[in-house]
Design a protein around this motif. Structure first.
Motif, PDB file in Angstrom:
ATOM      1  N   PHE A  42      -5.111   8.632   2.289  1.00  0.00           N
ATOM      2  CA  PHE A  42      -5.266   8.210   0.779  1.00  0.00           C
ATOM      3  C   PHE A  42      -6.687   8.469   0.067  1.00  0.00           C
ATOM      4  O   PHE A  42      -6.696   8.793  -1.005  1.00  0.00           O
ATOM      5  CB  PHE A  42      -5.242   6.668   0.900  1.00  0.00           C
ATOM      6  N   ILE A  70      -5.160   8.349  -9.865  1.00  0.00           N
ATOM      7  CA  ILE A  70      -5.331   7.200  -8.844  1.00  0.00           C
ATOM      8  C   ILE A  70      -6.154   6.330  -9.444  1.00  0.00           C
ATOM      9  O   ILE A  70      -7.578   6.597  -9.576  1.00  0.00           O
ATOM     10  CB  ILE A  70      -5.788   7.751  -7.514  1.00  0.00           C
ATOM     11  N   ASP A  74      -3.461   1.673  -7.287  1.00  0.00           N
ATOM     12  CA  ASP A  74      -2.946   2.464  -6.180  1.00  0.00           C
ATOM     13  C   ASP A  74      -3.902   1.835  -5.118  1.00  0.00           C
ATOM     14  O   ASP A  74      -3.187   2.231  -3.889  1.00  0.00           O
ATOM     15  CB  ASP A  74      -3.383   3.871  -6.447  1.00  0.00           C
ATOM     16  N   TRP A  75      -4.796   1.222  -5.013  1.00  0.00           N
ATOM     17  CA  TRP A  75      -5.460   0.793  -3.687  1.00  0.00           C
ATOM     18  C   TRP A  75      -4.917  -0.353  -3.249  1.00  0.00           C
ATOM     19  O   TRP A  75      -5.079  -0.702  -2.066  1.00  0.00           O
ATOM     20  CB  TRP A  75      -6.972   0.668  -4.076  1.00  0.00           C
ATOM     21  N   GLY A  78      -2.536  -0.444  -0.161  1.00  0.00           N
ATOM     22  CA  GLY A  78      -3.281  -0.218   1.141  1.00  0.00           C
ATOM     23  C   GLY A  78      -4.173  -1.306   1.591  1.00  0.00           C
ATOM     24  O   GLY A  78      -4.337  -1.763   2.714  1.00  0.00           O
ATOM     25  N   SER A 136       3.712  -0.292  -2.342  1.00  0.00           N
ATOM     26  CA  SER A 136       3.422   1.301  -2.485  1.00  0.00           C
ATOM     27  C   SER A 136       4.700   2.068  -2.812  1.00  0.00           C
ATOM     28  O   SER A 136       4.626   2.974  -3.599  1.00  0.00           O
ATOM     29  CB  SER A 136       2.907   1.705  -1.130  1.00  0.00           C
ATOM     30  N   SER A 160       0.359   7.214  -0.706  1.00  0.00           N
ATOM     31  CA  SER A 160       0.305   5.600  -0.690  1.00  0.00           C
ATOM     32  C   SER A 160       1.244   5.113   0.497  1.00  0.00           C
ATOM     33  O   SER A 160       1.010   4.195   1.297  1.00  0.00           O
ATOM     34  CB  SER A 160       0.229   5.036  -1.883  1.00  0.00           C
ATOM     35  N   GLN A 163       0.138   6.293   4.037  1.00  0.00           N
ATOM     36  CA  GLN A 163      -0.901   5.273   4.286  1.00  0.00           C
ATOM     37  C   GLN A 163      -0.278   4.007   4.956  1.00  0.00           C
ATOM     38  O   GLN A 163      -0.724   3.505   6.019  1.00  0.00           O
ATOM     39  CB  GLN A 163      -1.656   5.224   2.972  1.00  0.00           C
ATOM     40  N   ASN A 164       0.601   3.518   4.169  1.00  0.00           N
ATOM     41  CA  ASN A 164       1.288   2.050   4.587  1.00  0.00           C
ATOM     42  C   ASN A 164       1.983   2.383   5.864  1.00  0.00           C
ATOM     43  O   ASN A 164       1.896   1.173   6.844  1.00  0.00           O
ATOM     44  CB  ASN A 164       1.866   1.337   3.411  1.00  0.00           C
TER      45      ASN A 164
END
Length: 190
Positions: A42, A70, A74-75, A78, A136, A160, A163-164
């Protein structure tokens, strides 16, 4: 002779004796590496997004910024998944077991306030995990697939999602590695 209790026909290989003694530590280290890889993917997408939006230093080059970047939205998935990871792995798994070693077989869980609270915290943790994953996927579809301006920037949404997925794999690895007794753990009963 085959063991009738076996589930799979193919026997999975066992860990070498040197690793068997440190199963818990090995699981925690692997989970940490998976966690770091998820966030690294990410952060890499964030750096690439920022680089694409950086204006050129020379006035001769025309500046055409991309349609998407981003940002804080987008954060959120996560961060939500990380909060779920922390909640799920802070729960003491011994509170889920009854005195006979089963998962609440003899005691109804609504009669035991500690077991009720433990299951409630697990539910909240899993809700954060599911919310992060759903967020996400929704972000990928809405912001990066359906948006005409985001054509060619699908990798930000994929970062994303990956990442998840890796953070959820970290939860599973930590859950199972914490169930293994450590070599420094002693069970004293009188």
């Amino acid at each position: 002779m085959n063991d009738p209790r076996r589930v799979c026909r193919v026997q999975l290989p066992t860990l070498p004796p040197a690793l068997r003694a440190n199963k818990r530590a090995l699981g925690v280290y692997i989970a940490g590496a998976v966690f770091a890889t998820g966030w690294w993917l990410f952060f890499d997408a964030c750096v690439r997004s920022h680089t694409l939006h950086k204006q050129p230093t020379s006035p001769d080059k025309p500046y055409d910024p991309p349609g998407v970047a981003i940002k804080f939205d987008d954060w959120i998935p996560g961060i939500s998944t990380t909060i779920g990871l922390v909640i799920v792995n802070l729960v003491n798994k011994q509170h889920l077991l009854d005195e006979n070693g089963g998962l609440g077989a003899n005691v109804p869980w609504n009669d035991d306030p500690i077991m009720w609270r433990t299951r409630m915290w697990l539910f909240i943790g899993f809700a954060f995990l599911a919310g992060g994953m759903a967020g996400s996927v929704a972000l990928m579809i809405i912001k990066y697939m359906l948006n005409v301006q985001a054509e060619g920037y699908l990798e930000f949404g994929l970062a994303s999602i990956l990442q998840n997925v890796l953070l959820m794999l970290c939860v599973v690895l930590l859950w199972f590695s914490q169930r293994v007794e450590s070599e420094y753990e002693y069970n004293l009963t009188l």
